[in-house]
Design a protein around this motif. Structure first.
Motif, PDB file in Angstrom:
ATOM      1  N   LEU A  18       1.586 -31.867  36.134  1.00  0.00           N
ATOM      2  CA  LEU A  18       2.489 -30.786  35.510  1.00  0.00           C
ATOM      3  C   LEU A  18       3.695 -31.718  35.594  1.00  0.00           C
ATOM      4  CD1 LEU A  18       1.677 -27.417  37.068  1.00  0.00           C
ATOM      5  CD2 LEU A  18       1.741 -27.944  34.464  1.00  0.00           C
ATOM      6  N   VAL A  76       6.066 -25.617  33.810  1.00  0.00           N
ATOM      7  CA  VAL A  76       5.451 -24.397  33.500  1.00  0.00           C
ATOM      8  C   VAL A  76       6.594 -23.290  32.896  1.00  0.00           C
ATOM      9  CG1 VAL A  76       4.544 -22.167  34.439  1.00  0.00           C
ATOM     10  CG2 VAL A  76       3.802 -24.542  35.450  1.00  0.00           C
ATOM     11  N   ASN A  80       6.445 -22.430  28.498  1.00  0.00           N
ATOM     12  CA  ASN A  80       6.306 -20.947  28.184  1.00  0.00           C
ATOM     13  C   ASN A  80       7.383 -19.913  27.877  1.00  0.00           C
ATOM     14  OD1 ASN A  80       3.100 -20.750  29.054  1.00  0.00           O
ATOM     15  ND2 ASN A  80       4.090 -21.684  30.538  1.00  0.00           N
ATOM     16  N   ALA A 113       0.031 -20.513  35.547  1.00  0.00           N
ATOM     17  CA  ALA A 113       0.152 -21.760  36.035  1.00  0.00           C
ATOM     18  C   ALA A 113       0.656 -21.974  37.365  1.00  0.00           C
ATOM     19  CB  ALA A 113       0.385 -22.853  35.039  1.00  0.00           C
TER      20      ALA A 113
END
Length: 148
Positions: A18, A76, A80, A113
């Motif tokens: 990530l 994350v 989003n 996530a």
């Protein structure tokens, strides 16, 4: 298990992936609002730019200088946050905070996530860095909201 082994497990492959593939790392040229947050203990910083249209985030940029945990959280959030309202971002932030501080459940969609950060619950000195992306985003949104 040693503290070093625990720390190595904390920085899992998913967290590192990530952090390595963080979206929206280009600052916006003409943001509606900008905010910078710093974690005093470790010195991590996150600066975010937001554009808001009709109460919804229409564009987002971030400059993240944080550990892999803070980078993973920012990845994350960045992936989003466009299309969300201030309230939805606040819900995500509150859920992450509860997961870290109060052994709460994993945040729900679109922030599910963040589950990858559950092992960080035991590392209170990392919590501020993990929260930076949400906190900077909300600061920017509240600033922009106040100036409308």
């Amino acid at each position: 298990m040693s503290a070093e082994t625990d720390l190595i497990k904390l920085y899992s492959g998913r967290i590192l992936a990530l952090a390595a593939d963080m979206p929206r790392t280009t600052r916006l040229e003409t943001p509606d609002a900008t905010a910078k947050k710093r974690a005093p203990l470790c010195g991590s910083t996150v600066t975010v730019d937001v554009n808001l249209r009709d109460g919804v985030i229409s564009d987002y940029g971030q400059d993240v200088k944080a550990c892999a945990l803070g980078q993973a959280a920012a990845a994350v959030v960045g992936a989003n946050v466009v299309g969300l309202t201030v309230a939805q971002v606040q819900e995500g932030r509150d859920a992450l905070f509860a997961m870290l501080k109060e052994d709460g459940p994993v945040p729900t969609a679109p922030f599910e996530a963040l589950e990858v950060l559950q092992p960080a619950k035991d590392y209170k000195n990392r919590h501020a860095s993990i929260m930076l992306a949400f906190d900077a985003t909300l600061d920017a949104l509240h600033h922009q909201h106040a100036s409308v």
